[in-house]
Design a protein around this motif. Structure first.
Motif, PDB file in Angstrom:
ATOM      1  N   GLY A  56      -9.669  -6.852  -1.864  1.00  0.00           N
ATOM      2  CA  GLY A  56      -9.382  -5.472  -2.237  1.00  0.00           C
ATOM      3  C   GLY A  56      -9.051  -4.545  -1.089  1.00  0.00           C
ATOM      4  N   VAL A  57      -8.854  -5.086   0.103  1.00  0.00           N
ATOM      5  CA  VAL A  57      -8.507  -4.237   1.242  1.00  0.00           C
ATOM      6  C   VAL A  57      -7.125  -3.627   1.011  1.00  0.00           C
ATOM      7  CG1 VAL A  57      -7.997  -4.210   3.710  1.00  0.00           C
ATOM      8  CG2 VAL A  57      -9.951  -5.504   2.840  1.00  0.00           C
ATOM      9  N   THR A  58      -7.015  -2.341   1.301  1.00  0.00           N
ATOM     10  CA  THR A  58      -5.781  -1.618   1.024  1.00  0.00           C
ATOM     11  C   THR A  58      -5.203  -0.987   2.278  1.00  0.00           C
ATOM     12  OG1 THR A  58      -6.994   0.411   0.514  1.00  0.00           O
ATOM     13  CG2 THR A  58      -6.531  -1.078  -1.325  1.00  0.00           C
ATOM     14  N   SER A  59      -3.940  -0.670   2.227  1.00  0.00           N
ATOM     15  CA  SER A  59      -3.278   0.088   3.289  1.00  0.00           C
ATOM     16  C   SER A  59      -2.163   0.907   2.662  1.00  0.00           C
ATOM     17  CB  SER A  59      -2.730  -0.827   4.384  1.00  0.00           C
ATOM     18  OG  SER A  59      -1.776  -1.721   3.851  1.00  0.00           O
ATOM     19  N   TYR A  60      -1.806   1.995   3.356  1.00  0.00           N
ATOM     20  CA  TYR A  60      -0.859   2.956   2.801  1.00  0.00           C
ATOM     21  C   TYR A  60       0.150   3.414   3.852  1.00  0.00           C
ATOM     22  CZ  TYR A  60      -4.363   3.321  -0.872  1.00  0.00           C
ATOM     23  OH  TYR A  60      -5.240   3.039  -1.883  1.00  0.00           O
ATOM     24  N   ALA A  61       1.309   3.804   3.366  1.00  0.00           N
ATOM     25  CA  ALA A  61       2.260   4.480   4.232  1.00  0.00           C
ATOM     26  C   ALA A  61       1.726   5.877   4.538  1.00  0.00           C
ATOM     27  CB  ALA A  61       3.623   4.578   3.538  1.00  0.00           C
ATOM     28  N   ASP A  62       2.051   6.373   5.723  1.00  0.00           N
ATOM     29  CA  ASP A  62       1.582   7.706   6.113  1.00  0.00           C
ATOM     30  C   ASP A  62       2.038   8.780   5.123  1.00  0.00           C
ATOM     31  OD1 ASP A  62       1.942   7.196   9.723  1.00  0.00           O
ATOM     32  OD2 ASP A  62       0.337   6.657   8.326  1.00  0.00           O
ATOM     33  N   SER A  63       3.210   8.579   4.544  1.00  0.00           N
ATOM     34  CA  SER A  63       3.794   9.589   3.661  1.00  0.00           C
ATOM     35  C   SER A  63       3.013   9.775   2.365  1.00  0.00           C
ATOM     36  CB  SER A  63       5.249   9.225   3.344  1.00  0.00           C
ATOM     37  OG  SER A  63       5.326   7.943   2.747  1.00  0.00           O
ATOM     38  N   VAL A  64       2.170   8.803   2.004  1.00  0.00           N
ATOM     39  CA  VAL A  64       1.433   8.897   0.742  1.00  0.00           C
ATOM     40  C   VAL A  64      -0.076   8.878   0.947  1.00  0.00           C
ATOM     41  CG1 VAL A  64       3.344   7.747  -0.428  1.00  0.00           C
ATOM     42  CG2 VAL A  64       1.337   6.407   0.246  1.00  0.00           C
ATOM     43  N   LEU A  65      -0.516   8.705   2.187  1.00  0.00           N
ATOM     44  CA  LEU A  65      -1.945   8.609   2.473  1.00  0.00           C
ATOM     45  C   LEU A  65      -2.676   9.864   1.993  1.00  0.00           C
ATOM     46  CD1 LEU A  65      -3.945   6.684   3.858  1.00  0.00           C
ATOM     47  CD2 LEU A  65      -3.592   7.987   5.978  1.00  0.00           C
ATOM     48  N   GLY A  66      -3.739   9.640   1.239  1.00  0.00           N
ATOM     49  CA  GLY A  66      -4.505  10.752   0.707  1.00  0.00           C
ATOM     50  C   GLY A  66      -4.027  11.237  -0.653  1.00  0.00           C
ATOM     51  N   ARG A  67      -2.850  10.803  -1.069  1.00  0.00           N
ATOM     52  CA  ARG A  67      -2.324  11.213  -2.368  1.00  0.00           C
ATOM     53  C   ARG A  67      -2.200  10.047  -3.352  1.00  0.00           C
ATOM     54  NH1 ARG A  67       2.763  12.965  -2.807  1.00  0.00           N
ATOM     55  NH2 ARG A  67       3.537  11.756  -1.029  1.00  0.00           N
ATOM     56  N   PHE A  68      -1.905   8.875  -2.846  1.00  0.00           N
ATOM     57  CA  PHE A  68      -1.734   7.683  -3.691  1.00  0.00           C
ATOM     58  C   PHE A  68      -2.919   6.740  -3.485  1.00  0.00           C
ATOM     59  CE2 PHE A  68       3.227   7.578  -3.938  1.00  0.00           C
ATOM     60  CZ  PHE A  68       3.216   8.899  -4.348  1.00  0.00           C
ATOM     61  N   THR A  69      -3.274   6.040  -4.540  1.00  0.00           N
ATOM     62  CA  THR A  69      -4.335   5.041  -4.474  1.00  0.00           C
ATOM     63  C   THR A  69      -3.889   3.774  -5.187  1.00  0.00           C
ATOM     64  OG1 THR A  69      -6.046   6.763  -4.477  1.00  0.00           O
ATOM     65  CG2 THR A  69      -6.734   4.510  -4.992  1.00  0.00           C
ATOM     66  N   ILE A  70      -3.953   2.651  -4.481  1.00  0.00           N
ATOM     67  CA  ILE A  70      -3.658   1.357  -5.091  1.00  0.00           C
ATOM     68  C   ILE A  70      -4.975   0.692  -5.458  1.00  0.00           C
ATOM     69  CG2 ILE A  70      -3.565   0.137  -2.863  1.00  0.00           C
ATOM     70  CD1 ILE A  70      -1.317  -1.606  -4.074  1.00  0.00           C
ATOM     71  N   SER A  71      -5.003   0.080  -6.631  1.00  0.00           N
ATOM     72  CA  SER A  71      -6.222  -0.582  -7.080  1.00  0.00           C
ATOM     73  C   SER A  71      -5.834  -1.776  -7.944  1.00  0.00           C
ATOM     74  CB  SER A  71      -7.113   0.377  -7.856  1.00  0.00           C
ATOM     75  OG  SER A  71      -6.441   0.837  -9.025  1.00  0.00           O
ATOM     76  N   GLN A  72      -6.833  -2.573  -8.308  1.00  0.00           N
ATOM     77  CA  GLN A  72      -6.542  -3.763  -9.098  1.00  0.00           C
ATOM     78  C   GLN A  72      -7.622  -3.996 -10.133  1.00  0.00           C
ATOM     79  OE1 GLN A  72      -6.524  -7.252  -6.587  1.00  0.00           O
ATOM     80  NE2 GLN A  72      -8.511  -6.785  -5.677  1.00  0.00           N
ATOM     81  N   ASP A  73      -7.215  -4.641 -11.198  1.00  0.00           N
ATOM     82  CA  ASP A  73      -8.130  -5.119 -12.223  1.00  0.00           C
ATOM     83  C   ASP A  73      -7.848  -6.611 -12.351  1.00  0.00           C
ATOM     84  OD1 ASP A  73      -9.417  -5.931 -14.561  1.00  0.00           O
ATOM     85  OD2 ASP A  73      -9.116  -3.996 -15.534  1.00  0.00           O
ATOM     86  N   ASN A  74      -8.672  -7.419 -11.676  1.00  0.00           N
ATOM     87  CA  ASN A  74      -8.405  -8.853 -11.638  1.00  0.00           C
ATOM     88  C   ASN A  74      -8.482  -9.493 -13.019  1.00  0.00           C
ATOM     89  OD1 ASN A  74      -7.936  -8.888  -8.889  1.00  0.00           O
ATOM     90  ND2 ASN A  74     -10.072  -9.306  -8.383  1.00  0.00           N
TER      91      ASN A  74
END
Length: 123
Positions: A56-74
């Motif tokens: 579940g480790v995530t990373s983001y582009a600077d342009s969306v950091l703090g506004r977008f969240t990626i998540s998963q439902d396995n």
């Protein structure tokens, strides 16, 4: 083979929110990461967010950091992209991708892509 189907795109006003979904099926055991990319007309494709499906480790582009969240439902083989505080510059076709990612050395091989879902943000 892995099949990816995105949904959830649409048109919103600036400041609004959308949640994109990407359902994966097929040989998903061949992948360990999923990501969202976007491409606006006349611009290069941009990586937006990535998640390692194992831990579940995530990373983001600077342009969306703090506004977008990626998540998963396995359990549902689904990856989400929650997009808040949307801006007109977020307007693009958003694509889900799956593949094999290494941390060291950094290497990201996205072999499978969805058909895309359009996000339009008006000012």
């Amino acid at each position: 083979q892995v099949q990816l189907v995105e949904s959830g795109g649409g048109s919103v006003e600036a400041g609004g929110s959308l949640r994109l979904s990407c359902v994966a099926s097929g040989d998903t055991y061949n992948t360990n990461c999923m990501a969202w990319f976007r491409q606006a007309p006349g611009k290069e494709r941009e990586g937006v967010a990535r998640i390692y499906t194992g831990d579940g480790v995530t990373s983001y582009a600077d342009s969306v950091l703090g506004r977008f969240t990626i998540s998963q439902d396995n359990a549902k083989n689904t990856v989400y992209l929650q997009m808040n505080s949307l801006k007109p510059e977020d307007t693009a076709m958003y694509y889900c991708a799956a593949g094999w990612c290494n941390v060291l050395p950094p290497q990201y091989d996205y072999n499978y892509w969805g058909q895309g879902t359009q996000v339009t943000v008006s000012s």
